[in-house]
Motif scaffolding. Sequence first.
Motif, PDB file in Angstrom:
ATOM      1  N   GLU A 173       1.365  -0.860   0.101  1.00  6.41           N
ATOM      2  CA  GLU A 173       0.011   0.047   0.169  1.00  6.41           C
ATOM      3  C   GLU A 173       0.648   0.950  -0.182  1.00  6.41           C
ATOM      4  OE1 GLU A 173      -3.797   1.503   0.451  1.00  6.41           O
ATOM      5  OE2 GLU A 173      -2.464  -0.266  -0.652  1.00  6.41           O
ATOM      6  N   ALA A 174       1.744   0.894   0.950  1.00  8.12           N
ATOM      7  CA  ALA A 174       2.872   2.207   0.990  1.00  8.12           C
ATOM      8  C   ALA A 174       3.783   2.453  -0.569  1.00  8.12           C
ATOM      9  CB  ALA A 174       3.768   2.130   2.247  1.00  8.12           C
ATOM     10  N   ASN A 175       4.134   1.793  -1.332  1.00  8.81           N
ATOM     11  CA  ASN A 175       4.066   1.742  -2.982  1.00  8.81           C
ATOM     12  C   ASN A 175       3.430   2.522  -3.899  1.00  8.81           C
ATOM     13  OD1 ASN A 175       7.218   0.816  -1.915  1.00  8.81           O
ATOM     14  ND2 ASN A 175       6.309  -0.462  -2.260  1.00  8.81           N
ATOM     15  N   ARG A 176       2.287   1.802  -3.198  1.00  7.11           N
ATOM     16  CA  ARG A 176       0.787   2.920  -4.433  1.00  7.11           C
ATOM     17  C   ARG A 176       0.991   4.039  -4.088  1.00  7.11           C
ATOM     18  NH1 ARG A 176      -4.239   3.019  -4.772  1.00  7.11           N
ATOM     19  NH2 ARG A 176      -5.364   2.283  -2.623  1.00  7.11           N
ATOM     20  N   HIS A 177       0.888   4.362  -3.474  1.00  2.00           N
ATOM     21  CA  HIS A 177       1.078   6.128  -2.739  1.00  2.00           C
ATOM     22  C   HIS A 177       2.053   6.604  -2.949  1.00  2.00           C
ATOM     23  CE1 HIS A 177      -3.358   5.981  -1.922  1.00  2.00           C
ATOM     24  NE2 HIS A 177      -2.658   4.962  -1.143  1.00  2.00           N
ATOM     25  N   SER A 178       2.985   5.890  -3.538  1.00  2.00           N
ATOM     26  CA  SER A 178       4.707   6.715  -3.077  1.00  2.00           C
ATOM     27  C   SER A 178       5.153   6.247  -4.307  1.00  2.00           C
ATOM     28  CB  SER A 178       5.270   6.334  -2.223  1.00  2.00           C
ATOM     29  OG  SER A 178       5.921   4.846  -1.551  1.00  2.00           O
ATOM     30  N   CYS A 179       6.591   7.353  -4.043  1.00  2.00           N
ATOM     31  CA  CYS A 179       7.375   6.851  -5.262  1.00  2.00           C
ATOM     32  C   CYS A 179       9.124   7.975  -5.136  1.00  2.00           C
ATOM     33  CB  CYS A 179       7.245   8.116  -6.340  1.00  2.00           C
ATOM     34  SG  CYS A 179       8.118   7.548  -8.199  1.00  2.00           S
ATOM     35  N   LYS A 180       9.586   6.749  -5.431  1.00  2.00           N
ATOM     36  CA  LYS A 180      11.120   7.414  -4.631  1.00  2.00           C
ATOM     37  C   LYS A 180      12.533   7.186  -5.623  1.00  2.00           C
ATOM     38  CE  LYS A 180      14.510   7.159  -0.321  1.00  2.00           C
ATOM     39  NZ  LYS A 180      14.538   6.967   0.427  1.00  2.00           N
ATOM     40  N   GLN A 181      13.432   7.871  -6.001  1.00  2.00           N
ATOM     41  CA  GLN A 181      14.026   7.880  -6.566  1.00  2.00           C
ATOM     42  C   GLN A 181      15.639   8.298  -6.219  1.00  2.00           C
ATOM     43  OE1 GLN A 181      14.805   9.258 -10.744  1.00  2.00           O
ATOM     44  NE2 GLN A 181      12.336   8.503 -10.637  1.00  2.00           N
ATOM     45  N   LYS A 182      16.901   7.322  -5.675  1.00  2.00           N
ATOM     46  CA  LYS A 182      17.503   7.356  -5.320  1.00  2.00           C
ATOM     47  C   LYS A 182      19.151   7.559  -5.431  1.00  2.00           C
ATOM     48  CE  LYS A 182      18.475   3.535  -3.028  1.00  2.00           C
ATOM     49  NZ  LYS A 182      18.306   2.399  -1.261  1.00  2.00           N
ATOM     50  N   CYS A 183      20.484   8.198  -5.001  1.00  2.00           N
ATOM     51  CA  CYS A 183      21.592   7.304  -5.618  1.00  2.00           C
ATOM     52  C   CYS A 183      22.479   7.798  -4.817  1.00  2.00           C
ATOM     53  CB  CYS A 183      22.078   8.924  -7.120  1.00  2.00           C
ATOM     54  SG  CYS A 183      22.178  10.467  -5.947  1.00  2.00           S
TER      55      CYS A 183
END
Length: 352
Positions: A173-183
């Motif tokens: 559910e958290a992934n459905r309501h979020s988006c993250k990119q990282k380096c």
Amino acid sequence: MNKFEISTGVHTYSVGMPLTAKQYYQIQKSLSDHLRLTNSNFWAKKEQYTVDFLKESGIVLYLSKIKRIYRIKVRLEPCRVLGNSDPAALYQPSKKSYREMIQQVDKLLQPYHIPCSIDEMKISRIDLTCNLLFSQSDPVQIYIRSLQKAFVLPHYKRDYFRPDDGKAKNPQEANRHSCKQKCRSASFFSYDKTAQLQMIGRLTNELIGKRVLRLEAELKREAMKKHLGKQPDNYHYLKAGAAQAQKVIKWYLKRLFKHADGTHMCYCEAVELVQQQTWKPKTRERALYLLRKVSDSQSLDAALQKTMAHFGIKRDAADRLLCKLRKAGINPIALPNSSHAQPIESMLKYFK
């Protein structure tokens, strides 16, 4: 445009320092009832502990030992430390509030043999944050989906909540309501703050019937210096960060939606508008194909690659297609035909 409010500031920041072996084991002993082992590798002589019994006061500690290198890190949520009960509040530092925060944290940590004030520790991370508060839920859902389909920045990669990382009660559910990119030095994190507060039981009466889209630039030291310049101390990093939060968030959004900041509309409407353009037939064909591939693909990157391969064109030509769509007022990230939402402007419009 849907009625909205914007607020900016610092959500959390972290400070840390190296420890001697004696200091490390003294702190470990004093916190023995609260230690939670979060990483251990016998062969690498590595152990990491999290101490979160002060989380409700805005403080989380991390103790680590890798071979003979010992460290402590303190993660702080300034608004919580200062007693602000609003879970969506963001910190705008002043000298007075900063002194109060330092005094409060030092007082709470004093029984645990921390060797110095947190003000003397070196700042290692700062989360610059924007809250977009909407009167309806549709914009937040649309913008989260658009961020999930946006470009992946150079040297960045997608990141997700996982069942074994303990960061979300319901990772799916958290992934459905979020988006993250990282380096290595930074992350860009966007999520439905209202959904997150509902999930953890912290939604306040003031937020009922509203929706908060939170955008965070999580900067480690290297990225902090790049965006904020070299500052003399922790207070000035917080001060500069809060002042430039909106600018840094916009820096990310411009790159995530490069040449793709037109209006989000239903796919069928976007197709109809493309067909009305006085473009060359091959341009119209390519634009329609790109629209279809964006709807079918996980990201703009993937859709552009498929379009380039299908028509045998190079990236410059694909970018020109995006520019054509933008000039026509069309965002390639269309709304599903099943969506009942009205066309909505690009998120970047809120930062202009």
